[in-house]
Design a protein around this motif. Structure first.
Motif, PDB file in Angstrom:
ATOM      1  N   LEU A 314      -1.656  29.006  -6.219  1.00 52.45           N
ATOM      2  CA  LEU A 314      -0.809  30.151  -5.206  1.00 52.45           C
ATOM      3  C   LEU A 314       0.212  29.386  -4.086  1.00 52.45           C
ATOM      4  CD1 LEU A 314      -3.191  33.291  -4.688  1.00 52.45           C
ATOM      5  CD2 LEU A 314      -1.241  32.846  -6.379  1.00 52.45           C
ATOM      6  N   ALA A 315      -0.521  28.428  -3.361  1.00 50.60           N
ATOM      7  CA  ALA A 315       0.181  27.903  -2.398  1.00 50.60           C
ATOM      8  C   ALA A 315      -0.518  26.716  -1.772  1.00 50.60           C
ATOM      9  CB  ALA A 315       0.705  28.821  -1.289  1.00 50.60           C
ATOM     10  N   ALA A 316      -0.256  25.335  -1.922  1.00 49.00           N
ATOM     11  CA  ALA A 316      -1.196  24.204  -1.334  1.00 49.00           C
ATOM     12  C   ALA A 316      -0.901  24.265   0.106  1.00 49.00           C
ATOM     13  CB  ALA A 316      -0.290  23.189  -1.863  1.00 49.00           C
ATOM     14  N   GLY A 317      -0.048  25.102   0.724  1.00 50.37           N
ATOM     15  CA  GLY A 317       0.091  24.972   2.162  1.00 50.37           C
ATOM     16  C   GLY A 317      -0.957  25.981   2.791  1.00 50.37           C
ATOM     17  N   LEU A 318      -1.565  26.895   2.055  1.00 45.97           N
ATOM     18  CA  LEU A 318      -2.377  28.090   2.601  1.00 45.97           C
ATOM     19  C   LEU A 318      -3.543  27.291   3.274  1.00 45.97           C
ATOM     20  CD1 LEU A 318      -2.336  30.933   0.084  1.00 45.97           C
ATOM     21  CD2 LEU A 318      -1.476  31.026   2.381  1.00 45.97           C
ATOM     22  N   ARG A 319      -4.048  26.460   2.523  1.00 48.47           N
ATOM     23  CA  ARG A 319      -5.224  25.725   2.844  1.00 48.47           C
ATOM     24  C   ARG A 319      -6.540  26.791   2.938  1.00 48.47           C
ATOM     25  NH1 ARG A 319      -5.073  22.376   0.784  1.00 48.47           N
ATOM     26  NH2 ARG A 319      -6.706  21.163   1.598  1.00 48.47           N
TER      27      ARG A 319
END
Length: 470
Positions: A314-319
């Motif tokens: 979904l999004a690498a930056g969500l962490r």
């Protein structure tokens, strides 16, 4: 007949790469409008191409161009380690990760999907919703075990994969890697021996190194997975504290264990009472067919510590990651708390909202199709550009390729000239605790294809060829 005329026209478009391998053809009604024919004509034409082996029908997704079988050979299986080894030298990984932040660099090194492979609009919409509806909560901490609504959604997703897990058993973490570290802290102490695939993801080796553990590598076949025979022999010979596996679309080989092998492996571990730390971060990204089951779905002894995250999907930056502790979930919560206190609250709530909308499966089918197309394109280019005899992995999911070169060179020595030329890659030695795979490398295929990517592959192929001649 008219449908055969349409079938020939579509076959020509496939041959001309208008529709590359792994991509979806337009829907039936769209094709009907584009080619001014009836819906039944389109259906007959698509079925004809499916009969010829050019297309495959995927439930609720449409028709996709099949990836032709590669003429290259897969990498070879290497022999096992004779004894456990301390892990060292993983500092170079940071260089690869930092290269991914350089916008002038073509990132073929770090396995980080380009934002174009992520559902950015859906993520943005989810964040807007939670900020509008739960602003005050977003500002505060969400202490372990994490947001209840997210744990509920993850438990529901796992239930659809035959995992009998309650929300209370789910712990939210900052990443899959943090989940793995917490799991290992629960079942090991410094100096203990852990089993890993060979080659294995370097992030697992970093965790092993940081915890002062010793790695015992088990040979892994690029098409069948970890050797069960070698695994059993290692368990009989050594006092193993844990086993760490990427069971679905392993990194770097991309192999997915069959259900039969998963069950056999779990039976072996249960006989020796050895816990399994299961990394399932790529499980939602099959190229086609149903999502494979985690090994956790067959766990009846509480041996499997299940770990995953949204970083590749979904999004690498969500962490945002999560884990299901095999035993003692309270201890896992405490370890998460003392490690990073808590996980980003808005990210947890946004992910929970997105999962609740019921679009996740469709988003993953689209992502899997895009990754399949990208991996097929990379495979074709590598076969064209790299030296004859280069062996290429045949992943069935995920988005990385593993290459074995036809001569003895140390690909680690090519990092600096490659970075100077504007391209990063992951050298083979990073994927082994014992320095094996020096003549191998891994490529990240989740990049937006353009002329710069093709030039980067040409540059890398030239560096490899030149090194092979020395």
């Amino acid at each position: 007949m008219l449908y055969r005329t349409l079938a020939s026209r579509l076959q020509r478009l496939i041959d001309e790469q208008v529709y590359p391998a792994g991509t979806a053809l337009p829907g039936v009604r769209r094709l009907s409008q584009q080619h001014s024919v009836s819906v039944s004509t389109v259906v007959n034409a698509l079925q004809e191409l499916e009969r010829l082996g050019l297309l495959e029908a995927r439930p609720r997704s449409g028709f996709f161009v099949k990836t032709p079988p590669s003429s290259t050979k897969p990498p070879r299986t290497r022999t096992a380690s004779r004894s456990p080894k301390a892990v060292t030298g993983q500092e170079r990984v940071l260089q690869l990760i930092q290269a991914a932040n350089n916008k002038q660099m073509v990132n073929l090194g770090a396995a980080i999907p380009d934002p174009s492979f992520m559902p950015a609009a859906a993520i943005e919409k989810a964040f807007r919703h939670v900020w509008r509806e739960q602003r005050r909560r977003c500002i505060g901490y969400e202490f372990p075990p994490g947001a209840p609504e997210l744990r509920t959604q993850i438990a529901r997703n796992l239930a659809s994969l035959h995992c009998d897990v309650s929300p209370d058993q789910v712990l939210i973490t900052n990443s899959c890697q943090e989940s793995i570290a917490i799991a290992l802290k629960q079942v090991t102490k410094p100096g203990d021996i852990v089993l890993l695939e060979s080659p294995t993801y370097y992030g697992l080796l970093q965790v092993v190194e940081a915890l002062g553990l010793k790695a015992l590598e088990i040979p892994t076949d690029p098409e069948e997975g970890i050797s069960l025979g070698a695994l059993e022999l290692a368990l009989e010979r050594w006092p193993v504290a844990a086993c760490i596996l990427v069971t679905n679309f392993s990194n770097p080989l991309g192999v997915c264990l069959s259900d039969e092998r998963k069950q056999a492996l779990l039976k072996i571990l249960a006989q020796h009472k050895v816990p399994l730390v299961e990394d399932d971060i790529y499980g939602d990204l099959p190229f086609n067919g149903p999502r494979p089951r985690p090994m956790k779905s067959w766990d009846t002894h509480g041996l499997v510590y299940y770990c995953s995250s949204s970083s590749k999907t979904l999004a690498a930056g969500l962490r945002v990651g999560w884990m299901v502790a095999g035993q003692n979930p309270g201890r896992a919560e405490y370890l998460q708390f003392i490690n990073t206190v808590c996980v980003n609250t808005p990210a947890q709530l946004a992910l929970a909202h997105l999962l609740k909308q019921g679009r996740y499966d469709r988003l993953m089918r689209q992502a899997g199709s895009e990754h399949a197309s990208s991996v097929a394109r990379f495979t074709d280019k590598v076969a064209q550009l790299f030296p004859e005899g280069t062996r290429i992995s045949r992943p069935t999911g995920g988005f990385v390729l593993w290459l074995e070169l036809p001569f003895k060179i140390d690909t680690s020595e090519l990092i600096e000239p490659a970075l100077d030329a504007g391209v990063s890659f992951a050298p083979g030695k990073l994927f082994s605790a014992t320095g094996k795979f020096s003549s191998c490398l891994r490529l990240n295929c989740a990049v937006r294809w353009d002329a710069s990517v093709e030039r980067a592959l040409m540059t890398l192929a030239k560096l490899v060829t030149f090194a092979g001649k020395e």
